[in-house]
Design an enzyme around this catalytic site. Structure first.
Site, PDB file in Angstrom:
ATOM      1  N   GLU A  87      -3.636   7.510  -4.192  1.00  0.00           N
ATOM      2  CA  GLU A  87      -3.587   6.239  -3.475  1.00  0.00           C
ATOM      3  C   GLU A  87      -3.318   5.093  -4.443  1.00  0.00           C
ATOM      4  OE1 GLU A  87      -6.210   4.654   0.085  1.00  0.00           O
ATOM      5  OE2 GLU A  87      -7.246   4.309  -1.827  1.00  0.00           O
TER       6      GLU A  87
ATOM      7  N   TYR B 150       0.849  -1.198   0.000  1.00  0.00           N
ATOM      8  CA  TYR B 150       0.000   0.000   0.000  1.00  0.00           C
ATOM      9  C   TYR B 150       0.879   1.241   0.000  1.00  0.00           C
ATOM     10  CZ  TYR B 150      -3.182   3.703   1.398  1.00  0.00           C
ATOM     11  OH  TYR B 150      -3.891   4.871   1.429  1.00  0.00           O
TER      12      TYR B 150
END
Length: 394
Positions: free
Chosen positions: A196, A108
């Site tokens: 993101e 992530y």
């Protein structure tokens, strides 16, 4: 403003951020041809402004071009429901046909604004493919945070710290350092509020790529980015929010039954808080601004009433630049034109407040007046529950 995954990847590639090869399509035949160009084995990804697409059935692996065409035919037009869409879901109008890669690790990586330190912050976690909120709730230490100076940008030692926190070694570590630097540049130069990458892919060949990408942008900066503004997809936005934007109104639909019309974002937030304190649930955030006209007030009233969940409305105005008589004129005009299908509580303070109250009193309309925010909140919550009849008296 949000954009689709394929649009975010298009922007990221301008800054050198590596992404898988892909083609966006809206029909089965184009999907078949795209899959052939990409080697046959592809991933078919529904394009909507929401996360959780995989769990909702919006991300599927196709082993052949024919299978990609079949999956596309089934996805186009479907209503995809995820934890972010709500039960109503979103209609899929386009899919991204993307090459399938050999996955070694899913990580992530995200960048957003940390208001506590007033700086952009890079967030990195080895738990890729999961909602970052879930990771933070389960194990806050699993997230590495790196605050970045918005003027200087990310420094090499900071990018290395992120790559190290992700546990990457050797060549993959170097590629991640470059990836972080390019992503931060894209974030800053496009006036993004969120960039993101989830998951950030490390392939078996050692490449580091954005397997998924989400980007949000500051609406107030879009005048500097006309190319990004043109990516806006109105089909992905609430129709009432789109309608409100035409009149310069800041409107966000919520799940409650108490409609709110307020001037000023701070007062609007306080109004929603006090409604909840009184036991109610706000149906919307609506800021008519500091200098709204009677016409804007009328449009705001009409938009609130377009929400079928609204059982009562609270008009809470503190007149600084905004004049109380102007608000009153707008309320009276809207009420006479649209009618009053639900109780309306009005609280006015500030500039020309006495004149405004006089206009409301002489209108002959069954408006409920209130003295102070707490009184207004209690009355509108009672009205929404059907405990208070419409009246021109307090």
């Amino acid at each position: 403003m949000k954009v689709h995954e394929y649009q975010a990847k298009e922007l990221l590639r301008r800054y050198g951020v590596p992404t898988p090869r892909g083609v966006v399509v809206d029909n089965a035949e184009d999907a078949r041809q795209a899959a052939k160009q990409l080697g046959g084995r592809v991933v078919v990804k529904a394009q909507i402004h929401a996360g959780g697409r995989g769990k909702g059935g919006g991300v599927k692996l196709a082993k052949t071009a024919e299978e990609a065409a079949d999956l596309t035919k089934r996805m186009i037009g479907m209503t995809l429901v995820t934890h972010q869409t709500g039960p109503e879901g979103r209609q899929v109008r386009k899919v991204l046909i993307e090459e399938a890669l050999n996955i070694d690790k899913e990580l992530y990586l995200g960048i957003t604004l940390d208001r506590r330190v007033r700086m952009p912050v890079i967030m990195a976690s080895r738990s890729g493919g999961m909602e970052i909120e879930e990771v933070a709730a389960r194990d806050p230490k699993a997230i590495h945070r790196e605050p970045i100076d918005g003027v200087l940008g990310v420094q090499p030692f900071q990018a290395r710290a992120v790559a190290n926190a992700l546990g990457l070694q050797a060549d993959a570590n170097k590629k991640c350092v470059a990836f972080v630097q390019m992503l931060m540049r894209a974030y800053l130069e496009t006036d993004a509020s969120l960039a993101e990458i989830n998951p950030l892919l490390v392939s078996r060949e050692g490449d580091v790529l954005a397997l998924d990408a989400k980007m949000n942008f500051d609406d107030n900066a879009l005048f500097r980015h006309k190319d990004i503004a043109e990516m806006r997809d109105l089909n992905e936005e609430d129709p009432l929010e789109v309608e409100a934007s035409k009149f310069g109104l800041n409107y966000i639909k919520l799940e409650g039954n108490v409609g709110c019309m307020v001037n000023g974002a701070g007062l609007a937030m306080a109004t929603m808080d006090i409604i909840k304190l009184a036991g109610g649930e706000p149906a919307n955030f609506l800021d008519v601004g500091g200098g709204a006209s009677a016409e804007q007030v009328k449009n705001a009233f009409r938009i609130i009433l377009s929400d079928k969940n609204v059982k009562a409305i609270l008009i809470n105005i503190f007149g600084g630049i905004m004049r109380g008589d102007r608000i009153a004129e707008g309320v009276v005009s809207a009420s006479r034109e649209i009618g009053l299908p639900v109780p309306v509580v009005v609280r006015l303070e500030g500039t020309n407040v006495e004149l405004g109250k006089e206009i409301l009193a002489k209108s002959g309309l069954p408006l409920i007046t209130a003295d102070g925010m707490w009184d207004a909140a209690q009355k509108v919550v009672e009205a929404a529950r059907g405990l208070r009849a419409m009246s021109s008296r307090a």
